[in-house]
Design a protein around this motif. Structure first.
Motif, PDB file in Angstrom:
ATOM      1  N   HIS A 157       0.780  -1.231   0.000  1.00 45.49           N
ATOM      2  CA  HIS A 157       0.000   0.000   0.000  1.00 45.49           C
ATOM      3  C   HIS A 157       0.815   1.286   0.000  1.00 45.49           C
ATOM      4  CE1 HIS A 157      -4.374  -1.238   0.924  1.00 45.49           C
ATOM      5  NE2 HIS A 157      -3.769  -2.244   0.346  1.00 45.49           N
ATOM      6  N   PRO A 158       1.984   1.349   0.603  1.00 44.41           N
ATOM      7  CA  PRO A 158       2.744   2.613   0.585  1.00 44.41           C
ATOM      8  C   PRO A 158       3.075   3.068  -0.837  1.00 44.41           C
ATOM      9  CG  PRO A 158       3.593   1.177   2.286  1.00 44.41           C
ATOM     10  CD  PRO A 158       2.634   0.355   1.484  1.00 44.41           C
ATOM     11  N   HIS A 159       3.253   4.361  -0.981  1.00 43.57           N
ATOM     12  CA  HIS A 159       3.613   4.928  -2.279  1.00 43.57           C
ATOM     13  C   HIS A 159       5.087   4.725  -2.586  1.00 43.57           C
ATOM     14  CE1 HIS A 159       0.067   7.257  -0.859  1.00 43.57           C
ATOM     15  NE2 HIS A 159      -0.347   6.974  -2.090  1.00 43.57           N
ATOM     16  N   LEU A 160       5.898   4.505  -1.544  1.00 43.47           N
ATOM     17  CA  LEU A 160       7.329   4.287  -1.728  1.00 43.47           C
ATOM     18  C   LEU A 160       7.833   3.328  -0.661  1.00 43.47           C
ATOM     19  CD1 LEU A 160      10.128   5.035  -2.986  1.00 43.47           C
ATOM     20  CD2 LEU A 160      10.251   6.871  -1.276  1.00 43.47           C
ATOM     21  N   CYS A 161       8.587   2.321  -1.071  1.00 36.50           N
ATOM     22  CA  CYS A 161       9.245   1.411  -0.135  1.00 36.50           C
ATOM     23  C   CYS A 161      10.746   1.693  -0.138  1.00 36.50           C
ATOM     24  CB  CYS A 161       8.997  -0.046  -0.516  1.00 36.50           C
ATOM     25  SG  CYS A 161       7.310  -0.609  -0.217  1.00 36.50           S
ATOM     26  N   LEU A 162      11.314   1.748   1.049  1.00 34.24           N
ATOM     27  CA  LEU A 162      12.751   1.896   1.225  1.00 34.24           C
ATOM     28  C   LEU A 162      13.299   0.645   1.882  1.00 34.24           C
ATOM     29  CD1 LEU A 162      12.903   5.533   2.696  1.00 34.24           C
ATOM     30  CD2 LEU A 162      13.048   4.839   0.293  1.00 34.24           C
ATOM     31  N   VAL A 163      14.546   0.314   1.597  1.00 42.61           N
ATOM     32  CA  VAL A 163      15.238  -0.798   2.252  1.00 42.61           C
ATOM     33  C   VAL A 163      16.642  -0.339   2.624  1.00 42.61           C
ATOM     34  CG1 VAL A 163      13.976  -2.689   1.137  1.00 42.61           C
ATOM     35  CG2 VAL A 163      15.960  -1.693   0.000  1.00 42.61           C
ATOM     36  N   VAL A 164      17.270  -1.071   3.551  1.00 40.15           N
ATOM     37  CA  VAL A 164      18.618  -0.699   3.986  1.00 40.15           C
ATOM     38  C   VAL A 164      19.660  -1.731   3.573  1.00 40.15           C
ATOM     39  CG1 VAL A 164      17.807   0.719   5.911  1.00 40.15           C
ATOM     40  CG2 VAL A 164      18.247  -1.729   6.272  1.00 40.15           C
ATOM     41  N   SER A 165      19.260  -2.733   2.775  1.00 40.33           N
ATOM     42  CA  SER A 165      20.232  -3.730   2.319  1.00 40.33           C
ATOM     43  C   SER A 165      19.850  -4.250   0.943  1.00 40.33           C
ATOM     44  CB  SER A 165      20.322  -4.911   3.301  1.00 40.33           C
ATOM     45  OG  SER A 165      19.199  -5.757   3.178  1.00 40.33           O
ATOM     46  N   ASP A 166      20.866  -4.718   0.221  1.00 39.15           N
ATOM     47  CA  ASP A 166      20.628  -5.305  -1.096  1.00 39.15           C
ATOM     48  C   ASP A 166      19.770  -6.558  -0.989  1.00 39.15           C
ATOM     49  OD1 ASP A 166      22.219  -3.321  -2.157  1.00 39.15           O
ATOM     50  OD2 ASP A 166      24.019  -4.563  -2.257  1.00 39.15           O
ATOM     51  N   ARG A 167      19.978  -7.318   0.098  1.00 43.25           N
ATOM     52  CA  ARG A 167      19.245  -8.577   0.258  1.00 43.25           C
ATOM     53  C   ARG A 167      17.740  -8.349   0.203  1.00 43.25           C
ATOM     54  NH1 ARG A 167      19.021 -12.557   5.648  1.00 43.25           N
ATOM     55  NH2 ARG A 167      17.445 -13.967   4.795  1.00 43.25           N
ATOM     56  N   TRP A 168      17.257  -7.355   0.951  1.00 44.81           N
ATOM     57  CA  TRP A 168      15.813  -7.155   1.008  1.00 44.81           C
ATOM     58  C   TRP A 168      15.310  -6.364  -0.187  1.00 44.81           C
ATOM     59  CZ3 TRP A 168      13.791 -10.658   3.662  1.00 44.81           C
ATOM     60  CH2 TRP A 168      14.475 -11.183   4.774  1.00 44.81           C
ATOM     61  N   GLN A 169      16.174  -5.599  -0.806  1.00 41.14           N
ATOM     62  CA  GLN A 169      15.807  -4.969  -2.069  1.00 41.14           C
ATOM     63  C   GLN A 169      15.508  -6.035  -3.123  1.00 41.14           C
ATOM     64  OE1 GLN A 169      18.873  -2.757  -4.313  1.00 41.14           O
ATOM     65  NE2 GLN A 169      17.446  -1.036  -4.389  1.00 41.14           N
ATOM     66  N   GLN A 170      16.359  -7.053  -3.182  1.00 39.66           N
ATOM     67  CA  GLN A 170      16.157  -8.146  -4.134  1.00 39.66           C
ATOM     68  C   GLN A 170      14.919  -8.972  -3.779  1.00 39.66           C
ATOM     69  OE1 GLN A 170      19.926 -10.156  -3.867  1.00 39.66           O
ATOM     70  NE2 GLN A 170      21.045  -8.440  -4.797  1.00 39.66           N
ATOM     71  N   ALA A 171      14.703  -9.188  -2.471  1.00 39.73           N
ATOM     72  CA  ALA A 171      13.534  -9.968  -2.045  1.00 39.73           C
ATOM     73  C   ALA A 171      12.233  -9.259  -2.414  1.00 39.73           C
ATOM     74  CB  ALA A 171      13.593 -10.216  -0.534  1.00 39.73           C
ATOM     75  N   LEU A 172      12.189  -7.951  -2.259  1.00 39.05           N
ATOM     76  CA  LEU A 172      10.980  -7.210  -2.619  1.00 39.05           C
ATOM     77  C   LEU A 172      10.716  -7.273  -4.119  1.00 39.05           C
ATOM     78  CD1 LEU A 172      11.110  -4.031  -0.369  1.00 39.05           C
ATOM     79  CD2 LEU A 172       9.405  -5.845  -0.319  1.00 39.05           C
ATOM     80  N   GLN A 173      11.783  -7.196  -4.904  1.00 39.82           N
ATOM     81  CA  GLN A 173      11.620  -7.277  -6.349  1.00 39.82           C
ATOM     82  C   GLN A 173      11.129  -8.670  -6.762  1.00 39.82           C
ATOM     83  OE1 GLN A 173      12.215  -4.630  -8.834  1.00 39.82           O
ATOM     84  NE2 GLN A 173      10.851  -6.151  -9.707  1.00 39.82           N
ATOM     85  N   THR A 174      11.706  -9.701  -6.159  1.00 43.81           N
ATOM     86  CA  THR A 174      11.377 -11.079  -6.525  1.00 43.81           C
ATOM     87  C   THR A 174       9.989 -11.485  -6.033  1.00 43.81           C
ATOM     88  OG1 THR A 174      13.711 -11.709  -6.483  1.00 43.81           O
ATOM     89  CG2 THR A 174      12.087 -13.484  -6.302  1.00 43.81           C
ATOM     90  N   ASP A 175       9.698 -11.179  -4.763  1.00 39.75           N
ATOM     91  CA  ASP A 175       8.473 -11.683  -4.136  1.00 39.75           C
ATOM     92  C   ASP A 175       7.260 -10.779  -4.331  1.00 39.75           C
ATOM     93  OD1 ASP A 175      10.063 -13.737  -3.252  1.00 39.75           O
ATOM     94  OD2 ASP A 175      10.378 -12.896  -1.251  1.00 39.75           O
ATOM     95  N   TYR A 176       7.508  -9.472  -4.508  1.00 38.71           N
ATOM     96  CA  TYR A 176       6.393  -8.527  -4.592  1.00 38.71           C
ATOM     97  C   TYR A 176       6.370  -7.722  -5.891  1.00 38.71           C
ATOM     98  CZ  TYR A 176       5.460  -9.361   0.372  1.00 38.71           C
ATOM     99  OH  TYR A 176       5.138  -9.934   1.580  1.00 38.71           O
ATOM    100  N   GLY A 177       7.427  -7.818  -6.673  1.00 42.57           N
ATOM    101  CA  GLY A 177       7.494  -7.025  -7.893  1.00 42.57           C
ATOM    102  C   GLY A 177       7.642  -5.543  -7.630  1.00 42.57           C
ATOM    103  N   ILE A 178       8.213  -5.194  -6.487  1.00 46.30           N
ATOM    104  CA  ILE A 178       8.372  -3.790  -6.088  1.00 46.30           C
ATOM    105  C   ILE A 178       9.834  -3.398  -6.178  1.00 46.30           C
ATOM    106  CG2 ILE A 178       8.271  -2.206  -4.113  1.00 46.30           C
ATOM    107  CD1 ILE A 178       5.701  -3.610  -3.270  1.00 46.30           C
ATOM    108  N   GLY A 179      10.097  -2.305  -6.855  1.00 46.55           N
ATOM    109  CA  GLY A 179      11.450  -1.782  -6.936  1.00 46.55           C
ATOM    110  C   GLY A 179      11.693  -0.790  -5.816  1.00 46.55           C
ATOM    111  N   ALA A 180      12.194  -1.273  -4.686  1.00 47.99           N
ATOM    112  CA  ALA A 180      12.413  -0.427  -3.511  1.00 47.99           C
ATOM    113  C   ALA A 180      13.688   0.400  -3.671  1.00 47.99           C
ATOM    114  CB  ALA A 180      12.511  -1.286  -2.256  1.00 47.99           C
ATOM    115  N   THR A 181      13.701   1.544  -3.029  1.00 43.12           N
ATOM    116  CA  THR A 181      14.860   2.429  -3.044  1.00 43.12           C
ATOM    117  C   THR A 181      15.786   2.066  -1.893  1.00 43.12           C
ATOM    118  OG1 THR A 181      13.595   4.235  -4.026  1.00 43.12           O
ATOM    119  CG2 THR A 181      15.616   4.825  -2.851  1.00 43.12           C
TER     120      THR A 181
END
Length: 403
Positions: A157-181
């Motif tokens: 639901h958020p308009h923007l997702c942020l992450v603090v590591s590459d690991r969870w950036q990749q997980a969001l892209q893979t599992d949710y299709g979200i390109g987090a910053t």
């Protein structure tokens, strides 16, 4: 392919670059946990570079002293009432409702509503705040359908997702299709340093520390791999019979009673004396933590799932050799000469890594090499990256936020 959001907002023109932003930062607790500390440090850094911040936090203890430290920004503590015992779904539902009621009157008061966890993000979604930013420190695998739905909603639901590591950036892209910053974490090198403050002798006396002292922060829970750490510690004591393991922390929303019972059964079976070999101070005042780091000989953190590991960088800044899991996110910011790595699922490997950290020559080399990692992670840099992400969001139409 663009993805529309359920709480769409109108396009806003970008504010002039010099105009301060008004930002609400939400965190689920006042007790020190990774995301809570991240919130406080980010709020401080954002304030110092000229923005107007208010922290909204649930306060469980009506007689508590909030965050236990002075902050340069506004703070709004939301009373968290007693919840149904041993019913985690009911607890989370109540905490979201408490946050929702407190935040409803603030609609339109802030340029950015930024939640650091699932609870705050769900509350913002319910009141249709706009725009919503969510930092996802890590993703849990919940058995409860309700908790899983809450987590999914807090991510989608958020308009923007942020992450603090590459690991969870990749997980969001893979599992949710979200390109987090991706944004960085930081460490306060004025607060955490090897320089003695004069408090060390009092802390050694208070907790009965003699050494060698192995310190970990985060409490006793499955994600922290506490059971294997205990078993590895028992092996280390065969060569270092005076060694002590200090486990600080433990405040969390979740009940790990079954895991704790298993842990203390192992304590008894291994003959590890509580209060002597095993020191359990629980949640300690934040003012004591820097000196406690300096009282330790090594920091041990074989976590199996971590958002990033703020405490690892605090330990490094304090001049300690660190024992960490040989997996992301630790391998993202530490090289093989900067830490004593171990397979977190192998008790013998954890024990061997601790042995290396207690070897004076190896420890000195690890400490020397690890200092270089500190320069890449500052809260000022983190705040600047956040502001850049906020301003980009404010000038981007909602339907393009997750393009």
């Amino acid at each position: 392919m663009s993805q529309t959001r359920p709480n769409a907002r109108p396009h806003r023109p970008e504010a002039p670059i010099a105009m301060p932003l008004k930002i609400a930062l939400l965190t689920y607790a006042t007790k020190p946990r990774g995301s809570v500390i991240h919130t406080l440090e980010l709020a401080t850094a954002l304030t110092h570079i000229g923005h107007h911040i208010c922290i909204y936090a649930l306060e469980k203890d009506p007689n508590g002293n909030g965050f236990g430290r002075p902050l340069p920004c506004a703070v709004n503590l939301i009373p968290a009432q007693p919840a149904p015992a041993n019913i985690i779904d009911g607890l989370i539902h109540q905490r979201i409702s408490e946050f929702t009621a407190a935040l409803q009157p603030t609609l339109g008061q802030y340029d950015i509503y930024h939640a650091q966890d699932c609870i705050g993000a769900n509350a913002l979604s319910q009141i249709q705040a706009t725009p919503i930013v969510r930092t996802i420190h890590h993703i849990e695998a919940f058995e409860s359908p309700y908790l899983q739905q809450c987590q999914d909603r807090s991510i989608r639901h958020p308009h923007l997702c942020l992450v603090v590591s590459d690991r969870w950036q990749q997980a969001l892209q893979t599992d949710y299709g979200i390109g987090a910053t991706r944004v960085v974490n930081g460490v306060d090198r004025q607060r955490f340093s090897p320089r003695p403050s004069g408090e060390e002798s009092g802390i050694r006396h208070r907790y009965g520390l003699s050494g060698p002292v192995l310190l970990t922060v985060g409490g006793i829970e499955p994600r922290k791999n506490s059971l294997r750490l205990l078993q590895a510690f028992a092996q280390v004591r065969q060569k270092h019979p005076a060694a002590q393991l200090v486990i600080v922390g433990g405040a969390t929303l979740f009940d790990y009673q079954a895991y704790r019972e298993q842990f203390f059964a192992q304590v008894k079976a291994l003959g590890v004396g509580v209060g002597n070999a095993l020191v359990l101070p629980g949640v300690i005042p934040g003012a004591e933590l820097p000196a406690l780091y300096r009282c330790a000989d090594a920091f041990v953190f074989p976590s199996v799932k971590e958002g990033w590991g703020l405490v690892v960088m605090e330990a490094i800044a304090s001049g300690l050799p660190v024992v960490v899991s040989e997996q992301a996110p630790f391998t993202e910011f530490l090289g093989p000469q900067q830490a004593c790595f171990a397979d977190p699922l192998d008790v013998g490997a954890i024990a061997a890594a601790i042995e290396r950290a207690l070897n004076p020559a190896i420890a000195a080399a690890v400490v020397r090499h690890s200092q270089a990692a500190l320069t890449n992670y500052t809260w000022e840099r983190s705040a600047q990256q956040h502001v850049q992400a906020y301003r980009q969001l404010l000038k981007t139409p909602t339907e393009e936020c997750y393009a």
